[in-house]
Motif scaffolding. Structure first.
Motif, PDB file in Angstrom:
ATOM      1  N   GLY A 131       4.089   0.694  10.091  1.00 38.51           N
ATOM      2  CA  GLY A 131       4.964   0.266   9.011  1.00 38.51           C
ATOM      3  C   GLY A 131       4.306   0.058   7.671  1.00 38.51           C
ATOM      4  N   TYR A 132       2.987   0.216   7.583  1.00 32.48           N
ATOM      5  CA  TYR A 132       2.275  -0.039   6.332  1.00 32.48           C
ATOM      6  C   TYR A 132       1.209   1.028   6.075  1.00 32.48           C
ATOM      7  N   GLN A 133       0.845   1.160   4.814  1.00 31.91           N
ATOM      8  CA  GLN A 133      -0.293   1.971   4.404  1.00 31.91           C
ATOM      9  C   GLN A 133      -1.011   1.245   3.272  1.00 31.91           C
ATOM     10  N   SER A 188       1.174  -1.344   1.055  1.00 37.41           N
ATOM     11  CA  SER A 188       2.566  -0.969   0.789  1.00 37.41           C
ATOM     12  C   SER A 188       3.278  -0.664   2.099  1.00 37.41           C
ATOM     13  N   SER A 189       4.567  -0.976   2.123  1.00 36.16           N
ATOM     14  CA  SER A 189       5.359  -0.597   3.282  1.00 36.16           C
ATOM     15  C   SER A 189       5.474   0.915   3.341  1.00 36.16           C
ATOM     16  N   GLN A 190       5.774   1.426   4.505  1.00 36.65           N
ATOM     17  CA  GLN A 190       5.958   2.862   4.654  1.00 36.65           C
ATOM     18  C   GLN A 190       7.065   3.359   3.729  1.00 36.65           C
ATOM     19  N   GLN A 191       8.104   2.548   3.592  1.00 35.15           N
ATOM     20  CA  GLN A 191       9.207   2.929   2.715  1.00 35.15           C
ATOM     21  C   GLN A 191       8.752   3.047   1.264  1.00 35.15           C
TER      22      GLN A 191
END
Length: 214
Positions: A131-133, A188-191
């Motif tokens: 869910g994150y990068q 950051s969130s994946q979105q």
């Protein structure tokens, strides 16, 4: 909930995992197995069991999907990892990131060292931190030594995105997550990555989020 059967031998743990069909469950950040240095592989799995385990890692990596998977990510504390990257990316991304196809490879007892002074920073994610990068600056070129699954020596220089993959997976075997090397302000969130930071390089994200690139 901790990793099941923490006191089992590596062979017992692998047999337990392989008793269930399909992709293996991936361990998430917070499980101690991801923070312990993995044990060097020295025949703890007999050849047939090792081959079955390698195939299970391949199936799991592809199903996730991911471009690499280390044994600790499925709860097995051995210095074994697999990588594979079909690199289905646009030309501008390929050029900016040096992302070129990598065939399926097995890395046993891998160790890397920088093969040049260059560093490159890009968003990076992890199957164990879903869910994150975050942006991670890594060596642009590394020399990787170790063996393959048949015990044959490995001594190869990787550049670009393949160098990033082997560093990420080898770090897992040392108990290091990519977040340990990441720029905290870039998380950051994946979105958000898809919606805001999908450019070939993270320069726009660096300006907007307030962090520096090498």
């Amino acid at each position: 909930m901790g990793t099941a059967n923490d006191h089992a031998s590596p062979a017992e743990r692998v047999e337990e995992l392989l008793a269930v069909r399909g992709p293996l469950p991936i361990v998430a950040a917070g499980d101690p197995v991801l923070r312990r240095g993995a044990e060097p592989f020295d025949g703890q799995l007999e050849p047939a069991l090792l081959a079955r385990f390698v195939e299970a890692l391949r199936v799991t990596m592809r199903a996730a999907p991911g471009v690499g998977l280390a044994a600790p990510q499925v709860g097995v504390g051995l210095r074994i990892a697999v990588i594979e990257d079909p690199a289905p990316v646009p030309e501008e991304v390929r050029l900016a990131r040096g992302r070129v196809p990598q065939p399926f490879r097995v890395l046993v007892n891998p160790v890397y060292e920088p093969a040049g002074p260059g560093r490159a920073a890009f968003f990076e994610g992890c199957l164990s931190v879903p869910g994150y990068q975050a942006v991670v600056a890594r060596h642009a070129e590394v020399r990787l030594t170790g063996q393959d699954e048949h015990g044959r020596p490995l001594d190869e220089v990787f550049t670009g995105w393949p160098a990033r993959i082997v560093q990420h997976e080898t770090d897992h075997l040392d108990g290091t997550l990519y977040l340990d090397r990441a720029e905290p302000r870039s998380l950051s969130s994946q979105q958000a990555v898809v919606g805001r930071w999908s450019q070939p390089t993270p320069e726009r994200a660096a300006r907007a989020l307030g962090f520096e690139l090498p």
